[in-house]
Structure formats: C-alpha cells, structure tokens
Motif scaffolding. Structure first.
Motif, short mmCIF file in Angstrom:
data_model
loop_
_atom_site.label_atom_id
_atom_site.label_comp_id
_atom_site.label_asym_id
_atom_site.label_seq_id
_atom_site.Cartn_x
_atom_site.Cartn_y
_atom_site.Cartn_z
N ARG A 139 32.61 1.91 -13.11
CA ARG A 139 31.91 0.67 -13.45
C ARG A 139 31.75 0.51 -14.96
NH1 ARG A 139 28.89 -3.59 -12.27
NH2 ARG A 139 27.02 -3.97 -13.54
N LEU A 140 31.45 1.58 -15.65
CA LEU A 140 31.32 1.51 -17.10
C LEU A 140 32.63 1.08 -17.74
CD1 LEU A 140 29.17 4.70 -17.82
CD2 LEU A 140 28.42 2.32 -18.00
N ARG A 141 33.74 1.62 -17.25
CA ARG A 141 35.04 1.22 -17.79
C ARG A 141 35.31 -0.25 -17.53
NH1 ARG A 141 37.91 4.62 -15.29
NH2 ARG A 141 38.77 3.31 -13.65
N GLN A 142 34.94 -0.72 -16.34
CA GLN A 142 35.18 -2.11 -15.98
C GLN A 142 34.32 -3.06 -16.81
OE1 GLN A 142 34.13 -2.97 -11.93
NE2 GLN A 142 34.82 -5.08 -12.01
N VAL A 143 33.05 -2.72 -17.02
CA VAL A 143 32.12 -3.63 -17.69
C VAL A 143 32.22 -3.53 -19.21
CG1 VAL A 143 29.68 -4.22 -18.02
CG2 VAL A 143 30.54 -3.60 -15.73
N ASP A 159 42.37 7.88 -19.23
CA ASP A 159 42.26 7.83 -20.69
C ASP A 159 40.89 7.29 -21.07
OD1 ASP A 159 44.89 8.74 -21.12
OD2 ASP A 159 45.68 6.72 -20.80
N SER A 160 40.45 7.66 -22.24
CA SER A 160 39.17 7.19 -22.79
C SER A 160 37.97 7.74 -22.03
CB SER A 160 39.10 5.66 -22.85
OG SER A 160 40.12 5.15 -23.69
N PHE A 161 38.17 8.84 -21.29
CA PHE A 161 37.06 9.55 -20.65
C PHE A 161 37.12 10.99 -21.13
CE2 PHE A 161 35.24 12.25 -17.38
CZ PHE A 161 34.02 11.65 -17.16
N PHE A 162 36.03 11.49 -21.69
CA PHE A 162 36.05 12.77 -22.37
C PHE A 162 34.89 13.65 -21.90
CE2 PHE A 162 37.76 9.44 -25.05
CZ PHE A 162 39.03 9.92 -25.30
N ILE A 163 35.18 14.92 -21.71
CA ILE A 163 34.17 15.89 -21.27
C ILE A 163 33.55 16.57 -22.48
CG2 ILE A 163 33.80 18.06 -20.04
CD1 ILE A 163 34.22 15.74 -18.16
N ASN A 164 32.23 16.52 -22.56
CA ASN A 164 31.50 17.37 -23.49
C ASN A 164 31.19 18.66 -22.74
OD1 ASN A 164 30.02 18.11 -25.86
ND2 ASN A 164 28.13 17.62 -24.77
N ASP A 165 31.81 19.74 -23.18
CA ASP A 165 31.84 20.97 -22.39
C ASP A 165 30.53 21.76 -22.54
OD1 ASP A 165 32.57 23.06 -20.80
OD2 ASP A 165 34.27 23.71 -22.03
N VAL A 166 29.49 21.28 -21.88
CA VAL A 166 28.20 21.95 -21.90
C VAL A 166 28.29 23.32 -21.22
CG1 VAL A 166 25.86 21.83 -20.93
CG2 VAL A 166 26.83 19.87 -22.13
N ASN A 167 29.19 23.45 -20.27
CA ASN A 167 29.37 24.74 -19.60
C ASN A 167 29.75 25.82 -20.62
OD1 ASN A 167 31.59 26.59 -17.86
ND2 ASN A 167 29.64 26.17 -16.84
N TYR A 168 30.67 25.49 -21.51
CA TYR A 168 31.06 26.44 -22.56
C TYR A 168 29.95 26.59 -23.60
CZ TYR A 168 33.66 28.68 -26.33
OH TYR A 168 34.06 29.54 -27.32
N LEU A 169 29.37 25.47 -24.03
CA LEU A 169 28.33 25.52 -25.07
C LEU A 169 27.17 26.41 -24.65
CD1 LEU A 169 28.14 21.76 -26.11
CD2 LEU A 169 29.11 23.63 -27.46
N SER A 170 26.73 26.24 -23.41
CA SER A 170 25.58 27.01 -22.96
C SER A 170 25.92 28.50 -22.86
CB SER A 170 25.09 26.49 -21.60
OG SER A 170 26.12 26.56 -20.62
N ALA A 171 27.15 28.82 -22.46
CA ALA A 171 27.56 30.22 -22.39
C ALA A 171 27.64 30.82 -23.79
CB ALA A 171 28.91 30.34 -21.69
N SER A 172 28.18 30.05 -24.74
CA SER A 172 28.30 30.52 -26.11
C SER A 172 26.93 30.71 -26.75
CB SER A 172 29.13 29.53 -26.94
OG SER A 172 29.19 29.90 -28.29
N TYR A 173 26.04 29.79 -26.48
CA TYR A 173 24.68 29.85 -27.05
C TYR A 173 23.86 30.96 -26.39
CZ TYR A 173 20.21 28.10 -28.86
OH TYR A 173 19.00 27.98 -29.50
N GLY A 174 24.09 31.16 -25.12
CA GLY A 174 23.30 32.09 -24.31
C GLY A 174 22.53 31.31 -23.27
N ARG A 200 39.75 -0.21 -36.31
CA ARG A 200 39.91 0.93 -35.42
C ARG A 200 39.95 0.43 -33.98
NH1 ARG A 200 41.17 4.46 -39.50
NH2 ARG A 200 39.57 4.38 -41.10
N PHE A 201 40.84 0.98 -33.18
CA PHE A 201 41.00 0.55 -31.79
C PHE A 201 40.95 1.76 -30.88
CE2 PHE A 201 42.79 -2.92 -34.15
CZ PHE A 201 42.62 -4.05 -33.38
N THR A 202 40.28 1.62 -29.74
CA THR A 202 40.41 2.61 -28.69
C THR A 202 41.69 2.32 -27.92
OG1 THR A 202 39.24 1.27 -27.04
CG2 THR A 202 37.90 2.70 -28.46
N GLN A 203 42.12 3.26 -27.10
CA GLN A 203 43.33 3.04 -26.32
C GLN A 203 43.13 1.88 -25.35
OE1 GLN A 203 45.36 6.49 -24.93
NE2 GLN A 203 46.47 5.40 -23.34
N ALA A 204 41.93 1.74 -24.79
CA ALA A 204 41.66 0.63 -23.88
C ALA A 204 41.81 -0.70 -24.61
CB ALA A 204 40.26 0.76 -23.29
#
Length: 602
Positions: free
Chosen positions: A130-134, A182-197, A460-464
């Motif tokens: 829905r976010l992509r559509q709107v 495309d234009s959907f990106f993961i912020n890897d909290v799983n890795y961040l939390s492991a790295s941080y502790g 600047r343009f996004t791919q969308a």
C-alpha cells in the motif's frame, strides 16, 4: 566534528543534539533537502533526532513526519491526509519483535505455525504494497532482533515452536520481499543488535519505562545504520580507497626492512592479520570501489612489497599507485583529478595519526577512519562506518575498476597524439543513445543520485520515479552508452526533457542532464544533444529550454548550454540560469567523433 559521528558513539550525540545540529547547519555544506516519514511501533522521537544529525553530517537536510506511538500500521493502511500532504521522499518503518502479533504456542502443529507466520508476514507485506501504491517512494523496514529470552534454550533456534526460529523465518521472508521489490530496503536490526550485544540492546528497562524498543545508548547505532541507507540512495557514498602501505597493508617498513622481511602471509599470526585486511580491501572491488595507493616510499620499494608472491593485493588491483615523498593529501587530490572524482570521494586509510590529521585538515570531507594501532581492528573500524553502503548493485558497479583501468590506458594513448581530434578519432567510439530501457533503469536512477559535477540541475530520482517518467509520454528520455577500442564505459549520460504546451508552440524543458566525468570532452555531450534535438523535431517541438542551477560541485558545466549553442535568457541573483535553443530546423549536429548506432534511433 567527524569523530562525533564515528563509532563508538558517545552520549553527546543526543545530549548535545541542538548544538551539533546548529553547527552542522552552519557548516556551509551543500545540502540536499528531503522529507522523511518515520512510522513507529514504539517511541521514535530520539531516533528521529539522532537520524537528523547523521543525515546532516552526510549533507542531507530533512524535515520529518512521525506517526503517533505504535500507529505505524494504521498510518500506512488507512487514508492519511497529513502524511499524503507531507509527500515523503522516504518512509522508514521502525518496528521490533515487540510488534509481533503473536508467537507460536507449544501446543500448535507445524501447519498452524506456518499459518501464523504467513499471517504475520501478510500484515507487513500488505502495508508495504500500500505504501508503494500511495506514496511511490523508497521504504526502509527494520527486520527483527532476536528475543532476549528463549523458552526452549538452544532448541529455540531449531524447533518450529521457538521464537528464535519464528523470527529467523520471518526475517528471511522480509529479505525475499526486498529481493523481489526495488526501492524496498532492510535495516538489519538483527545484525546491529548482535554486534551491539543483544542483552544491552534489548534491555527491558527502556521498554517498560519509555516504550523504547532498544536501549537509549543504542539509538545512535540504529540511526547511523538508517542514515547509511539514505545517504547511499542519494549518492553520498564514498567511491575510492587511498591506502598507505607500511604498517597498513603489511607489517613493517619496506624501505628499512626489505620486502622479504615484511609481515604478511600465513607464516606468522600478524602476517595473517595483514593478509585478512588485504582480502577485506580487495573484496570491495566487487562493489566497484576504486583502490589506490598513497605511500611515502620509493616507487621501487613499494612495488617490491606489492609484488611479493604472498600478497593478496597485487599492483594490478590498484588504479593508481603514488609512492613518493609528496604530501599524501596532494597525492589524493592528484589521483582525484586524474580519475575525474572529487577528493571527498576517498576513504584514506593510514596507520599514522599525524598523516590522518593532515588529510582531515587538507581535504575536510574525505573520510579518514580512526583505525587505531591494532591491525586486527582495522577491518572493524572501516566496516562499521558504512562508507560504501549498497542499496543497488548494477553491472556497471562490478565493472568500474576495469573501466578506470581502461581510462588509464586512454590517457596513456592520448599523450602519443599531437592533435586531440586525431586522438578522439583513434578511439573508434560508438554510442547507444535511446529512450530509457527497463534493463538500465536501476543504473539510471543510480547515476541521478551519484553524479554531482557534470549535473546541470542536480535533480535526484528514485528508481520508482525513473520508471514513472519512462512510461509517461510527456517526457523525452535518453540514456547514453559509450564503447571504444579500450572497452565499454557503460551507461554514462542521462537526459530527461518534459514536453510543455505553450501558446507559441510546444517546447522541451530539460529537467535533468548529467554525464559521468570519465567520458568528459569526448563529444558524448554533443551526441546526446544531437539526439535530443532529433527527438524534438520528430514531435514537432520548436524550442528547447535548459537550466543550470549552481552548486558547490557543478561549476564545470556553468557554460554547458552556451557551448551547445543555446542563448542565455535570464540569470537570477543566485546564479540560476535559463537558456533557450530556437530554430530547431536549422540546428547543426555538433558530434564529430562518435558513431551513434542506428538501433539507437527512435
């Protein structure tokens, strides 16, 4: 100020936020302005404040929209006039495992757990669709950190009832969605939390006291990660390494110890450390990162070290090797000039703190990581910074080192000709210039966000957005590829012209024109203009309008339209210029040295 934005982050980032924000805004940086919507499943105010600082540090000035507490899903799924009026450039969804609707019960069978997983994934994927559509803008989504307790102990990772297993499967579904959209990106909290502790990251005190999904001291690490994704999307990544040799790529001083006595290779533990660091640096070539040497050394000594049989990095891995007694800052500037890059595009890696400080002073926006005195920590010091954060990886990225090697060969060939025109003729250049094609949309979007010097309007343009323009008949779109006897330069130029109807007739308003500097002064700009005018003639367009908007980096194209035969119509007090090209039927093509492929003609 650079050290304040280098891990480990101090509490000053939040406690002195207002002071840092003011200093960054007054720094004289050439900011781009963006609108960021944060949809949170927990308290996000301090996350927003930290994110703003990191983005300002990267030259991105933002305004923000924040959802009310835990209203992320409602803001996304239902009509939201406020968010729609905000028109976000990027939406960041800050959720955590606290936002999982329900975990498996031990009494449930595998099929019931599968259904539960699908329902949880559908809640999120439906929101993203829905976010992509709107809003048609990039979406950044946290994946999930692991729970801070395990009912089944180690079996929690393997049993389908386990929360660890459930979150692992859900993270994989998120990753699959990212691969397919495309234009959907993961912020890897799983890795961040492991790295941080994980225990510190998920300290329940902050949830129950403030409804923070992570500990307050961890917020800068989260914001830094999100900011890296955003700055990558807008072309703020670094592009090249400038690497010292002695006690950086190898242990010892080659001029004193001799190449045969350097610490590198598998014979000693410290030699293994330096070899691992070389492997890490060399891996960046796969991303298109350009490797260069800047070393205070005699050239023959540097080459003797690089030619050791147990060196992972060989002379051919580097585009330029500057081994001399000139200031390293000047060597970086010279390399940047030769490669048509900005000096600030470089990451300077040197074990000597005095050399690091000189480069910081002489090239303020270059990255100079504090790698410390322990070689085994070099990788971590560089890797945690996200200098080369990958949001899109195109074929041109992977081939960039080869392209720069080819450019070096072109430069060597150029000096053998007394006449520059004869040199250009000798290159046997062929261009493919045509409307945006699906296979190049990712590269085109990437170029609009990475090109700063040869960029007339710095749009600047996004791919969308590029995809939308490509499908809209109101626009003339052109990409240009250039091939010569030394190799394929890839997609190097992009132009977008909007067709406007005026009482005096239709005109083409050039909203974007950019080119990679690696093909500068080779007639590619003329070949592109010739094709644009040809397209305009076919559509009965009588006038072309061009714009130049000055920035701190694009002065080189200030006279671009004048050189192309346009007439200056007006210039404001800020140096913004508008040019006109009339009498298109009388236009004379200016490209002399490039053969434009017939299949490129529309």
């Amino acid at each position: 100020m650079q050290e304040k934005f280098t891990p480990p982050f101090s509490g000053e980032l939040l406690s002195k936020r207002k002071k840092l924000r003011r200093e960054l805004l007054e720094s004289g940086a050439d900011f781009i302005d963006k609108r960021i919507a944060i949809l949170g499943g927990s308290t996000t105010h301090d996350i927003k404040d930290a994110l703003e600082l990191f983005l300002l540090h990267h030259g991105i000035r933002c305004t923000f929209y924040e959802s009310e507490y835990a209203q992320y899903w409602q803001d996304a799924m239902f009509p939201n006039p406020e968010l729609e009026a905000f028109r976000p450039d990027i939406i960041y969804i800050h959720t955590s495992n606290r936002n999982i609707s329900r975990y498996p019960l031990l009494s449930e069978c595998a099929e019931e757990v599968d259904a539960l997983l699908e329902a949880e994934f559908a809640k999120f994927s439906g929101m993203w669709d829905r976010l992509r559509q709107v809003y048609a803008c990039p979406v950044i989504q946290n994946n999930f950190e692991y729970p801070f307790w395990r009912l089944l102990g180690n079996r929690d990772a393997a049993d389908f009832h386990g929360r660890v297993h459930f979150l692992t499967r859900l993270n994989l579904r998120f990753a699959q969605y990212s691969q397919e959209n495309d234009s959907f990106f993961i912020n890897d909290v799983n890795y961040l939390s492991a790295s941080y502790g994980l225990e510190q990251w998920s300290d329940p005190f902050y949830w129950h006291m403030y409804k923070y999904a992570l500990a307050l001291p961890a917020i800068p690490y989260l914001a830094h990660s999100v900011a890296n994704i955003i700055k990558s999307l807008y072309g703020k990544n670094k592009k090249a390494f400038a690497l010292d040799l002695d006690n950086t790529l190898w242990g010892g001083i080659v001029g004193d110890d001799g190449a045969e006595n350097l610490q590198v290779g598998q014979e000693t533990s410290m030699g293994q450390v330096y070899s691992e660091f070389q492997e890490y640096i060399k891996a960046h070539k796969q991303l298109g990162v350009i490797l260069n040497v800047v070393s205070k050394n005699e050239t023959e000594n540097a080459m003797a070290g690089l030619n050791r049989p147990d060196m992972t990095l060989k002379p051919d891995d580097f585009i330029m090797i500057k081994a001399n007694w000139e200031p390293k800052s000047q060597n970086i500037i010279d390399i940047a000039h030769t490669l048509s890059l900005l000096p600030e595009s470089f990451v300077f890696v040197d074990d000597n703190p005095a050399e690091r400080e000189i480069v910081r002073q002489q090239i303020p926006n270059a990255a100079v990581p504090e790698i410390g005195e322990q070689p085994e920590r070099y990788i971590r010091a560089i890797d945690r910074m996200g200098y080369f954060e990958v949001t899109q990886l195109s074929g041109d990225d992977a081939a960039r080192n080869e392209m720069y090697q080819q450019n070096a060969a072109r430069s060597r060939a150029e000096v053998s000709f007394a006449d520059y025109g004869e040199y250009l003729q000798s290159l046997g250049m062929q261009a493919e210039i045509q409307a945006f094609a699906p296979m190049y949309l990712s590269r085109i979007a990437q170029l609009t966000n990475k090109s700063n010097q040869f960029n007339l309007t710095t749009r600047r343009f996004t791919q969308a957005e590029i995809e939308a323009v490509a499908q809209d008949d109101r626009y003339i779109t052109l990409y240009g590829k250039l091939v010569d006897r030394f190799g394929d330069n890839g997609v190097v130029s992009v132009a977008i012209g909007e067709i406007l109807q005026k009482p005096e007739g239709s005109l083409c308003d050039i909203t974007l024109w950019l080119m990679s500097c690696r093909v500068l002064k080779r007639d590619m700009e003329f070949a592109m203009m010739d094709e644009l005018v040809r397209q305009c003639r076919m559509r009965g367009i009588t006038r072309v309008v061009g714009h130049y908007y000055p920035t701190a980096k694009n002065a080189m194209v200030r006279e671009f339209y004048a050189v192309q035969g346009f007439t200056l119509e007006r210039e404001d007090e800020h140096g913004n210029r508008t040019y006109i090209l009339d009498n298109l039927p009388d236009y004379t093509p200016r490209n002399r040295y490039i053969a434009v492929n017939e299949e490129g003609k529309q």
